[in-house]
Write an enzyme that holds these catalytic residues in place. Sequence first.
Site, PDB file in Angstrom:
ATOM      1  N   PRO A 142      24.578  41.379  19.699  1.00 20.02           N
ATOM      2  CG  PRO A 142      26.329  42.665  18.987  1.00 20.02           C
ATOM      3  CD  PRO A 142      25.837  41.930  20.178  1.00 20.02           C
ATOM      4  CD  GLU A 143      21.792  35.726  18.705  1.00 25.63           C
ATOM      5  OE1 GLU A 143      21.662  34.700  18.009  1.00 25.63           O
ATOM      6  OE2 GLU A 143      21.031  36.002  19.627  1.00 25.63           O
TER       7      GLU A 143
END
Length: 271
Positions: free
Chosen positions: A2-3
Site C-alpha cells: 500500500p502506498e
Amino acid sequence: MPELPEVEVTRLSFEARIRGATVLSASLGKPLRWPLGIATAQLQGQVVQAVRRRGKYLLIDLNEGLLLVHLGMSGSVVFADTLAEAGKHDHFDLLTTQGTLRLNDPRRFGAVVFAPSEADAIAQKLLGRLGVEPLGDGFDAATFYQALQQRKTAIKQVLLAGEVVVGVGNIYASEALFLAGIRPTTRANRLSRPRALRLKAAIRQVLALAVEKGGSTLRDFSNAQGESGHFQEGAMVYGRQGQPCRVCGTAIKGLRQGQRSTFFCPQCQKP
DNA sequence: CACGGATCCTGATGGC
DNA sequence: TGCCATCAGGATCCGT
C-alpha cells in the site's frame, strides 16, 4: 503493497460505515512491527469519531486517543458485519457495534499503535518527520524545489524516503517520474525549477488517478469492502521492463536503487 | 546530518 | 510434500 492511494482508497471504503461505532472488543494475533501500546481491553467502549490519513497511516480517531494503522508491505483491512474466524495472517480485530475491522498482514511489517493524542510522543515518533501531503494545499512548488536542492541522492530515493513529500511508494515514484520526463537516477539537487514543478504536478496527477482507479492490485490488495484496484492495468512503466514504452515504443528499462526495483523509459525520461 | 546498506517477515516464482 | 535463490507495494536503525 500500500502506498498513499491504496491507504486512501481503504479509508474511503469504510470511514462512513465505522464512524459513530462503539468498540465492543479488540484482539491481537501475532506481533506486528510495534506493540499496540495499550491493553486491548482499554479500547472497549470507545467511540470512533473519524478515520483520517497521514502519509501511509490510517488514523482512527476515538473519543479518547487514536489508533495509528500502517499496512506495511502486505497489509490490508476489511470492515464487515460478520467475519470468519481469524486466519493465520489476521493480526488485529476491532469489534464494533457497526461491524468488525480486521487487519490482515502476512509479512507483519504493518502496525497498529494506540496514542493518547496525536501530539503524544508515541504518535510523534511515527508521524513527526513525515513530509508534506502531496494532495493537499501544503504541497507547493517553491518549497518542493528548495527541499530537493538540499539532497544529492537520486530523485527516486528522495521521493521514497517520504521526508520531503509523503505517500509516494515504489510504483508511483516510477510512474510520476515517467510523467515528468525525469530519470529516476537524476540527483535531486540537479533538477531545475521547471522540472521540479513538473514533477510536483506529476506526483499529484498520478496519485489522484490511482485513488480514482481504486489503487493498484499487484497481488492481493483490496479495500475494506474486498474490491481490487485497477491502476496497474494502465501503468506506463512499473513492472514493464522490456516492453515498449506506451508513448515512444522504446523498450522500458529496469534497474535497482536501494534494493528496490525501478522502471523508466530511456527515451522519454532525461537525466 | 545526509547517505547507503542491512534488516524485520512470509509467500510466490522460477531455475536447477 | 524438492531445494535454493530471488523478489515483493515499507520504513527504521546503524555505521560512516
